[in-house]
Design a protein around this motif. Structure first.
Motif, PDB file in Angstrom:
ATOM      1  N   TYR A 181      -3.173 -17.483 -17.303  1.00  0.00           N
ATOM      2  CA  TYR A 181      -2.776 -18.516 -18.259  1.00  0.00           C
ATOM      3  C   TYR A 181      -1.471 -18.130 -18.947  1.00  0.00           C
ATOM      4  O   TYR A 181      -0.577 -18.968 -19.108  1.00  0.00           O
ATOM      5  CB  TYR A 181      -3.891 -18.743 -19.285  1.00  0.00           C
ATOM      6  CG  TYR A 181      -3.571 -19.837 -20.267  1.00  0.00           C
ATOM      7  CD1 TYR A 181      -3.767 -21.171 -19.935  1.00  0.00           C
ATOM      8  CD2 TYR A 181      -3.058 -19.540 -21.531  1.00  0.00           C
ATOM      9  CE1 TYR A 181      -3.462 -22.181 -20.836  1.00  0.00           C
ATOM     10  CE2 TYR A 181      -2.757 -20.541 -22.430  1.00  0.00           C
ATOM     11  CZ  TYR A 181      -2.962 -21.861 -22.077  1.00  0.00           C
ATOM     12  OH  TYR A 181      -2.657 -22.858 -22.966  1.00  0.00           O
ATOM     13  N   ILE A 182      -1.348 -16.875 -19.352  1.00  0.00           N
ATOM     14  CA  ILE A 182      -0.115 -16.403 -19.998  1.00  0.00           C
ATOM     15  C   ILE A 182       1.082 -16.612 -19.073  1.00  0.00           C
ATOM     16  O   ILE A 182       2.135 -17.082 -19.500  1.00  0.00           O
ATOM     17  CB  ILE A 182      -0.244 -14.919 -20.398  1.00  0.00           C
ATOM     18  CG1 ILE A 182      -1.203 -14.776 -21.581  1.00  0.00           C
ATOM     19  CG2 ILE A 182       1.116 -14.311 -20.732  1.00  0.00           C
ATOM     20  CD1 ILE A 182      -1.586 -13.345 -21.895  1.00  0.00           C
ATOM     21  N   THR A 183       0.912 -16.286 -17.800  1.00  0.00           N
ATOM     22  CA  THR A 183       1.988 -16.438 -16.824  1.00  0.00           C
ATOM     23  C   THR A 183       2.355 -17.904 -16.630  1.00  0.00           C
ATOM     24  O   THR A 183       3.534 -18.274 -16.665  1.00  0.00           O
ATOM     25  CB  THR A 183       1.581 -15.815 -15.473  1.00  0.00           C
ATOM     26  OG1 THR A 183       1.280 -14.442 -15.675  1.00  0.00           O
ATOM     27  CG2 THR A 183       2.686 -15.961 -14.446  1.00  0.00           C
ATOM     28  N   ILE A 184       1.350 -18.745 -16.459  1.00  0.00           N
ATOM     29  CA  ILE A 184       1.587 -20.174 -16.227  1.00  0.00           C
ATOM     30  C   ILE A 184       2.271 -20.826 -17.423  1.00  0.00           C
ATOM     31  O   ILE A 184       3.210 -21.601 -17.270  1.00  0.00           O
ATOM     32  CB  ILE A 184       0.260 -20.890 -15.906  1.00  0.00           C
ATOM     33  CG1 ILE A 184      -0.258 -20.454 -14.539  1.00  0.00           C
ATOM     34  CG2 ILE A 184       0.410 -22.410 -15.962  1.00  0.00           C
ATOM     35  CD1 ILE A 184      -1.704 -20.843 -14.266  1.00  0.00           C
ATOM     36  N   GLU A 185       1.806 -20.501 -18.629  1.00  0.00           N
ATOM     37  CA  GLU A 185       2.340 -21.113 -19.847  1.00  0.00           C
ATOM     38  C   GLU A 185       3.567 -20.387 -20.404  1.00  0.00           C
ATOM     39  O   GLU A 185       4.134 -20.825 -21.399  1.00  0.00           O
ATOM     40  CB  GLU A 185       1.254 -21.178 -20.920  1.00  0.00           C
ATOM     41  CG  GLU A 185       0.084 -22.066 -20.556  1.00  0.00           C
ATOM     42  CD  GLU A 185       0.471 -23.524 -20.372  1.00  0.00           C
ATOM     43  OE1 GLU A 185       1.348 -24.016 -21.130  1.00  0.00           O
ATOM     44  OE2 GLU A 185      -0.097 -24.170 -19.481  1.00  0.00           O
ATOM     45  N   LYS A 186       3.948 -19.261 -19.786  1.00  0.00           N
ATOM     46  CA  LYS A 186       5.114 -18.479 -20.222  1.00  0.00           C
ATOM     47  C   LYS A 186       5.037 -18.115 -21.707  1.00  0.00           C
ATOM     48  O   LYS A 186       5.988 -18.290 -22.473  1.00  0.00           O
ATOM     49  CB  LYS A 186       6.403 -19.223 -19.912  1.00  0.00           C
ATOM     50  CG  LYS A 186       6.612 -19.472 -18.432  1.00  0.00           C
ATOM     51  CD  LYS A 186       7.875 -20.236 -18.166  1.00  0.00           C
ATOM     52  CE  LYS A 186       8.146 -20.422 -16.704  1.00  0.00           C
ATOM     53  NZ  LYS A 186       7.346 -21.419 -16.042  1.00  0.00           N
ATOM     54  N   LEU A 187       3.886 -17.605 -22.115  1.00  0.00           N
ATOM     55  CA  LEU A 187       3.685 -17.214 -23.509  1.00  0.00           C
ATOM     56  C   LEU A 187       4.450 -15.931 -23.811  1.00  0.00           C
ATOM     57  O   LEU A 187       4.623 -15.082 -22.942  1.00  0.00           O
ATOM     58  CB  LEU A 187       2.196 -17.040 -23.802  1.00  0.00           C
ATOM     59  CG  LEU A 187       1.357 -18.313 -23.696  1.00  0.00           C
ATOM     60  CD1 LEU A 187      -0.111 -18.005 -23.950  1.00  0.00           C
ATOM     61  CD2 LEU A 187       1.840 -19.367 -24.671  1.00  0.00           C
ATOM     62  N   PRO A 188       4.895 -15.761 -25.058  1.00  0.00           N
ATOM     63  CA  PRO A 188       5.747 -14.622 -25.414  1.00  0.00           C
ATOM     64  C   PRO A 188       5.012 -13.282 -25.491  1.00  0.00           C
ATOM     65  O   PRO A 188       5.658 -12.245 -25.481  1.00  0.00           O
ATOM     66  CB  PRO A 188       6.309 -15.000 -26.784  1.00  0.00           C
ATOM     67  CG  PRO A 188       5.302 -15.943 -27.352  1.00  0.00           C
ATOM     68  CD  PRO A 188       4.738 -16.687 -26.178  1.00  0.00           C
ATOM     69  N   LEU A 189       3.693 -13.286 -25.586  1.00  0.00           N
ATOM     70  CA  LEU A 189       2.950 -12.030 -25.656  1.00  0.00           C
ATOM     71  C   LEU A 189       2.092 -11.870 -24.411  1.00  0.00           C
ATOM     72  O   LEU A 189       1.689 -12.844 -23.794  1.00  0.00           O
ATOM     73  CB  LEU A 189       2.049 -12.004 -26.891  1.00  0.00           C
ATOM     74  CG  LEU A 189       2.770 -11.954 -28.231  1.00  0.00           C
ATOM     75  CD1 LEU A 189       1.764 -12.055 -29.355  1.00  0.00           C
ATOM     76  CD2 LEU A 189       3.579 -10.681 -28.373  1.00  0.00           C
ATOM     77  N   VAL A 248      -4.131 -11.864 -27.311  1.00  0.00           N
ATOM     78  CA  VAL A 248      -3.403 -11.894 -28.573  1.00  0.00           C
ATOM     79  C   VAL A 248      -2.276 -12.921 -28.458  1.00  0.00           C
ATOM     80  O   VAL A 248      -1.499 -12.892 -27.509  1.00  0.00           O
ATOM     81  CB  VAL A 248      -2.848 -10.501 -28.928  1.00  0.00           C
ATOM     82  CG1 VAL A 248      -2.034 -10.557 -30.207  1.00  0.00           C
ATOM     83  CG2 VAL A 248      -3.993  -9.498 -29.056  1.00  0.00           C
ATOM     84  N   VAL A 249      -2.233 -13.823 -29.436  1.00  0.00           N
ATOM     85  CA  VAL A 249      -1.205 -14.867 -29.469  1.00  0.00           C
ATOM     86  C   VAL A 249      -0.539 -14.870 -30.834  1.00  0.00           C
ATOM     87  O   VAL A 249      -1.031 -14.257 -31.780  1.00  0.00           O
ATOM     88  CB  VAL A 249      -1.815 -16.262 -29.183  1.00  0.00           C
ATOM     89  CG1 VAL A 249      -2.413 -16.325 -27.802  1.00  0.00           C
ATOM     90  CG2 VAL A 249      -2.854 -16.639 -30.221  1.00  0.00           C
ATOM     91  N   THR A 250       0.566 -15.573 -30.938  1.00  0.00           N
ATOM     92  CA  THR A 250       1.239 -15.725 -32.232  1.00  0.00           C
ATOM     93  C   THR A 250       0.749 -17.005 -32.907  1.00  0.00           C
ATOM     94  O   THR A 250       0.120 -17.858 -32.266  1.00  0.00           O
ATOM     95  CB  THR A 250       2.766 -15.809 -32.046  1.00  0.00           C
ATOM     96  OG1 THR A 250       3.060 -16.938 -31.225  1.00  0.00           O
ATOM     97  CG2 THR A 250       3.324 -14.539 -31.424  1.00  0.00           C
ATOM     98  N   ASP A 251       1.058 -17.133 -34.185  1.00  0.00           N
ATOM     99  CA  ASP A 251       0.711 -18.357 -34.920  1.00  0.00           C
ATOM    100  C   ASP A 251       1.202 -19.604 -34.186  1.00  0.00           C
ATOM    101  O   ASP A 251       0.492 -20.603 -34.110  1.00  0.00           O
ATOM    102  CB  ASP A 251       1.355 -18.348 -36.314  1.00  0.00           C
ATOM    103  CG  ASP A 251       0.517 -17.615 -37.344  1.00  0.00           C
ATOM    104  OD1 ASP A 251      -0.699 -17.537 -37.184  1.00  0.00           O
ATOM    105  OD2 ASP A 251       1.121 -17.129 -38.320  1.00  0.00           O
ATOM    106  N   GLU A 252       2.407 -19.526 -33.650  1.00  0.00           N
ATOM    107  CA  GLU A 252       3.016 -20.691 -33.001  1.00  0.00           C
ATOM    108  C   GLU A 252       2.240 -21.149 -31.769  1.00  0.00           C
ATOM    109  O   GLU A 252       2.231 -22.327 -31.451  1.00  0.00           O
ATOM    110  CB  GLU A 252       4.472 -20.381 -32.586  1.00  0.00           C
ATOM    111  CG  GLU A 252       5.416 -20.136 -33.745  1.00  0.00           C
ATOM    112  CD  GLU A 252       5.334 -18.719 -34.324  1.00  0.00           C
ATOM    113  OE1 GLU A 252       5.768 -18.531 -35.465  1.00  0.00           O
ATOM    114  OE2 GLU A 252       4.824 -17.824 -33.635  1.00  0.00           O
ATOM    115  N   ASN A 253       1.610 -20.220 -31.078  1.00  0.00           N
ATOM    116  CA  ASN A 253       0.894 -20.557 -29.847  1.00  0.00           C
ATOM    117  C   ASN A 253      -0.615 -20.702 -30.032  1.00  0.00           C
ATOM    118  O   ASN A 253      -1.306 -21.126 -29.116  1.00  0.00           O
ATOM    119  CB  ASN A 253       1.142 -19.479 -28.785  1.00  0.00           C
ATOM    120  CG  ASN A 253       2.596 -19.315 -28.473  1.00  0.00           C
ATOM    121  OD1 ASN A 253       3.210 -18.330 -28.856  1.00  0.00           O
ATOM    122  ND2 ASN A 253       3.169 -20.285 -27.797  1.00  0.00           N
TER     123      ASN A 253
END
Length: 80
Positions: free
Chosen positions: A30-38, A56-61
């Motif tokens: 999911y992180i790879t597909i959505e290109k999340l920063p963490l 672990v995600v940021t507030d924005e995500n």
């Protein structure tokens, strides 16, 4: 700097460790597909019949990930 939030999925039963380990694979995908920063993920065995997978995600995500993946709970992430 935004907060980091640990989203947690709980698994119980005799196969909980393997299930949590496998769930982490899907979190990484999911992180790879959505290109999340963490890219902090993991799983922890908390007992013979209980394990967790986490991301672990940021507030924005957080809202995007929460709505898409439906974690069981969350907590503030503190780096050790």
């Amino acid at each position: 700097m935004s907060r980091k939030i640990k989203l947690i999925w709980d698994f119980r039963g005799p196969a909980s460790a393997k299930t949590a380990e496998h769930h982490e694979i899907h979190l990484k995908e999911y992180i790879t597909i959505e290109k999340l920063p963490l890219n902090i993920t993991g799983f922890e065995i908390q007992g013979e019949m209980q394990a967790i997978a986490f991301m672990v995600v940021t507030d924005e995500n957080m809202i995007q990930v929460r709505d898409a993946l439906k974690p069981h709970r969350g907590e503030l992430y503190v780096e050790s």
